[in-house]
Write an enzyme that holds these catalytic residues in place. Structure first.
Site, PDB file in Angstrom:
ATOM      1  CG  ASN A 127      36.718  -9.323  25.839  1.00 18.36           C
ATOM      2  OD1 ASN A 127      36.732 -10.562  25.914  1.00 18.36           O
ATOM      3  ND2 ASN A 127      36.162  -8.676  24.820  1.00 18.36           N
ATOM      4  N   GLY A 161      34.182  -0.706  21.701  1.00 14.53           N
ATOM      5  CA  GLY A 161      33.923   0.687  22.071  1.00 14.53           C
ATOM      6  C   GLY A 161      34.222   1.649  20.936  1.00 14.53           C
ATOM      7  CG  ASN A 185      39.426 -13.001  23.331  1.00 14.11           C
ATOM      8  OD1 ASN A 185      40.538 -12.554  23.043  1.00 14.11           O
ATOM      9  ND2 ASN A 185      38.396 -12.229  23.632  1.00 14.11           N
ATOM     10  CB  THR A 186      37.899 -19.443  21.054  1.00 16.35           C
ATOM     11  OG1 THR A 186      37.159 -19.135  22.230  1.00 16.35           O
ATOM     12  CG2 THR A 186      37.960 -20.957  20.876  1.00 16.35           C
ATOM     13  CE  LYS A 221      29.166 -10.132  18.014  1.00 17.15           C
ATOM     14  NZ  LYS A 221      28.842  -9.940  19.428  1.00 17.15           N
ATOM     15  CG  PHE A 267      33.693 -18.288  24.187  1.00 18.88           C
ATOM     16  CD1 PHE A 267      33.284 -16.985  23.927  1.00 18.88           C
ATOM     17  CD2 PHE A 267      33.909 -19.132  23.104  1.00 18.88           C
ATOM     18  CE1 PHE A 267      33.105 -16.527  22.633  1.00 18.88           C
ATOM     19  CE2 PHE A 267      33.727 -18.682  21.794  1.00 18.88           C
ATOM     20  CZ  PHE A 267      33.336 -17.387  21.561  1.00 18.88           C
ATOM     21  CE1 TYR A 297      30.395  -5.679  28.315  1.00 16.91           C
ATOM     22  CE2 TYR A 297      30.093  -7.667  27.020  1.00 16.91           C
ATOM     23  CZ  TYR A 297      30.504  -7.046  28.178  1.00 16.91           C
ATOM     24  OH  TYR A 297      31.017  -7.788  29.205  1.00 16.91           O
ATOM     25  CB  SER A 307      35.140 -14.825  20.042  1.00 12.82           C
ATOM     26  OG  SER A 307      36.093 -14.615  21.072  1.00 12.82           O
ATOM     27  CB  ALA A 342      26.768 -12.037  22.607  1.00 13.30           C
ATOM     28  N   GLY A 343      27.806 -11.583  25.594  1.00 15.35           N
ATOM     29  CA  GLY A 343      29.019 -11.564  26.397  1.00 15.35           C
ATOM     30  C   GLY A 343      28.858 -10.907  27.746  1.00 15.35           C
ATOM     31  CB  THR A 396      31.896  -6.262  13.767  1.00  9.18           C
ATOM     32  OG1 THR A 396      32.417  -5.229  14.640  1.00  9.18           O
ATOM     33  CG2 THR A 396      31.649  -5.693  12.407  1.00  9.18           C
ATOM     34  CG  ASN A 397      32.948 -10.823  18.294  1.00  3.40           C
ATOM     35  OD1 ASN A 397      33.346 -10.280  19.344  1.00  3.40           O
ATOM     36  ND2 ASN A 397      32.421 -12.023  18.269  1.00  3.40           N
ATOM     37  CB  THR A 398      36.135  -7.389  20.154  1.00  2.37           C
ATOM     38  OG1 THR A 398      36.492  -8.775  20.123  1.00  2.37           O
ATOM     39  CG2 THR A 398      35.115  -7.157  21.252  1.00  2.37           C
TER      40      THR A 398
HETATM   41  C1  LIG Z   1      33.974  -8.297  27.959  1.00  2.00           C
HETATM   42  C2  LIG Z   1      33.359  -8.644  26.646  1.00  2.00           C
HETATM   43  C3  LIG Z   1      32.940  -9.944  26.407  1.00  2.00           C
HETATM   44  C4  LIG Z   1      32.362 -10.280  25.187  1.00  2.00           C
HETATM   45  N1  LIG Z   1      31.936 -11.556  24.979  1.00  2.00           N
HETATM   46  C5  LIG Z   1      31.306 -11.867  23.825  1.00  2.00           C
HETATM   47  C6  LIG Z   1      30.773 -13.155  23.619  1.00  2.00           C
HETATM   48  O1  LIG Z   1      30.837 -14.026  24.491  1.00  2.00           O
HETATM   49  N2  LIG Z   1      30.182 -13.425  22.426  1.00  2.00           N
HETATM   50  C7  LIG Z   1      30.065 -12.494  21.438  1.00  2.00           C
HETATM   51  O2  LIG Z   1      29.493 -12.781  20.379  1.00  2.00           O
HETATM   52  N3  LIG Z   1      30.550 -11.240  21.603  1.00  2.00           N
HETATM   53  C8  LIG Z   1      31.162 -10.923  22.775  1.00  2.00           C
HETATM   54  N4  LIG Z   1      31.632  -9.647  22.959  1.00  2.00           N
HETATM   55  C9  LIG Z   1      31.518  -8.680  21.851  1.00  2.00           C
HETATM   56  C10 LIG Z   1      30.283  -7.788  21.973  1.00  2.00           C
HETATM   57  O3  LIG Z   1      29.094  -8.541  21.925  1.00  2.00           O
HETATM   58  C11 LIG Z   1      30.274  -6.733  20.852  1.00  2.00           C
HETATM   59  O4  LIG Z   1      30.184  -7.384  19.603  1.00  2.00           O
HETATM   60  C12 LIG Z   1      31.522  -5.867  20.844  1.00  2.00           C
HETATM   61  O5  LIG Z   1      31.949  -5.576  22.153  1.00  2.00           O
HETATM   62  C13 LIG Z   1      31.309  -4.559  20.102  1.00  2.00           C
HETATM   63  O6  LIG Z   1      30.281  -3.796  20.706  1.00  2.00           O
HETATM   64  P1  LIG Z   1      30.563  -2.587  21.744  1.00  2.00           P
HETATM   65  O7  LIG Z   1      31.582  -1.686  21.110  1.00  2.00           O
HETATM   66  O8  LIG Z   1      29.220  -1.952  21.972  1.00  2.00           O
HETATM   67  O9  LIG Z   1      31.089  -3.230  22.982  1.00  2.00           O
HETATM   68  C14 LIG Z   1      32.217  -9.289  24.172  1.00  2.00           C
HETATM   69  C15 LIG Z   1      32.626  -7.983  24.422  1.00  2.00           C
HETATM   70  C16 LIG Z   1      33.192  -7.645  25.641  1.00  2.00           C
HETATM   71  C17 LIG Z   1      33.635  -6.217  25.873  1.00  2.00           C
END
Ligand SMILES: Cc1cc2nc3c(=O)[nH]c(=O)nc-3n(C[C@H](O)[C@H](O)[C@H](O)COP(=O)(O)O)c2cc1C
Length: 352
Positions: free
Chosen positions: A118, A271, A185-186, A218, A122, A321, A183, A69-70, A246-248
């Site tokens: 990031n 990452g 960021n909210t 999530k 949203f 991502y 997330s 997602a994202g 997981t999320n970030t």
């Molecule tokens: C720029 C950016 C925007 C993201 N936006 C969302 C989002 O809108 N909703 C969500 O559930 N996760 C969002 N994520 C989190 C990713 O879906 C993912 O869970 C997280 O980046 C870990 O995976 P990765 O290490 O492969 O990036 C975002 C990540 C990035 C880098």
């Protein structure tokens, strides 16, 4: 080809502004997605295909590698992702109200660490706009997940209604729905992971969905074992079909010295530095639920080895991502080839 040719150009765009590279790529993919011939050419160039099919929470996935997602929040380039080899796509996070997100700059690369920070917040055109786009587009050749979040202007006590509004707009679309309560960021969003809040939210969403679609939750990597255990109990109680982990992260561990300047940017880190913790959470969820709740493992998958480790930790499916930013579509192919060779990932395996 991506790492040698495309990436150096993309990383220089907008004087190195990461969002300019993101926008340019997405615009190009959105244009490609409009032409079936261009989509076929993209699939041929990226040698998409292969990978072990799986059925998870009742949905059949042609391969287990998804777009997290994202990246394509508003579903602007949907037809392009399967052509790049993805076995499923998660759009969103979308919110009930369209919103611009935080001020730019809000996306930062940390190249020595294979990471990104990031604080997008949203930025999206809203649930109704996504529904209209999906109406026009019809079915994708791969499963579609839709991630729902809370609008920034909606106060926390009204969060349930906000999610329900989005769900009503989108429940006729997609193959699964993801509740994003993680997330960073909210403001206040992660509070919704607390058992008491989550119970209300899942009860309302479950009542609206009436079992028509799998609902996933999530989670954030910062949850303690205790909090995660409570969250999982609520998920099971409310018939949640799976967990995305997981999320970030707000942590800043494991960053290379060369990225020290960027480490203090506010926002969620993704990452390579996230990989170990994301895997730990996947393993915990698998253990705690006795494998009853399928997990989509996401966080720091930058190589086929990382994906394999995520599967070893218990993930039924994976998403990427940040790996796509640094490695390009070759990563999708690499993971699919590797997982296709695993006996436990071969066709016919079913996790429901
Ligand atoms: C720029 C950016 C925007 C993201 N936006 C969302 C989002 O809108 N909703 C969500 O559930 N996760 C969002 N994520 C989190 C990713 O879906 C993912 O869970 C997280 O980046 C870990 O995976 P990765 O290490 O492969 O990036 C975002 C990540 C990035 C880098």
């Amino acid at each position: 080809m991506y790492e040698r040719l495309a990436r150096p150009v993309l990383f220089r765009l907008g004087h190195g502004d990461a969002e300019t590279a993101h926008e340019t790529t997405l615009r190009w993919l959105a244009r490609t997605a409009k032409s079936p011939m261009a989509v076929r050419a993209l699939a041929a160039v990226s040698r998409a295909g292969g990978g072990p099919p799986r059925t998870v929470f009742g949905v059949r996935f042609p391969n287990p590698v998804g777009l997290a997602a994202g990246l394509d929040k508003d579903g602007r380039a949907l037809a392009a992702w399967p052509a790049l080899g993805f076995g499923f796509v998660e759009v969103g996070t979308v919110t009930a109200h369209a919103q611009p997100g935080n001020d730019r700059p809000r996306l930062f690369r940390l190249p020595d660490s294979g990471a990104v920070i990031n604080r997008m917040g949203f930025n999206n055109a809203g649930a109704a706009a996504l529904a209209a786009r999906l109406d026009e587009l019809g079915r994708l050749p791969v499963p579609l997940g839709i991630s729902l979040g809370k609008s920034k202007i909606t106060p926390l006590p009204e969060a349930v209604d906000d999610y329900v509004t989005s769900l009503r707009a989108l429940r006729g679309h997609g193959d699964y729905l993801a509740v994003n309560v993680s997330s960073p960021n909210t403001p206040g969003l992660r509070t919704l992971q607390d058992a008491a809040y989550l119970r209300d939210l899942l009860a309302a969403l479950g009542a609206e969905l009436a079992g028509a679609k799998p609902l996933l939750v999530k989670v954030a990597p910062e949850l303690t074992d205790e909090a995660l255990g409570e969250l999982l109990a609520v998920c099971v109680e409310h018939g949640v079909a799976g967990v995305i982990a997981t999320n970030t992260t707000l942590a800043r561990d494991g960053l290379a010295a060369g990225d020290a300047g960027r480490a203090s940017e506010r926002g969620g880190l993704s990452g390579r530095p996230l990989a170990a913790r994301a895997r730990e959470v996947v393993a915990f969820v698998t253990r705690e639920t006795g494998g009853a709740l399928p997990v989509i493992g996401v966080g720091g998958i930058m190589t086929a080895d990382d994906a394999e480790r995520m599967v070893d930790a218990g993930a039924s499916l994976v998403q990427i991502y940040t790996g796509l930013i640094f490695r390009g579509p070759a990563l999708v192919r690499e993971i699919n080839h590797r997982l296709a060779d695993r006996p436990t990932m071969t066709a016919g395996v079913s996790v429901s």
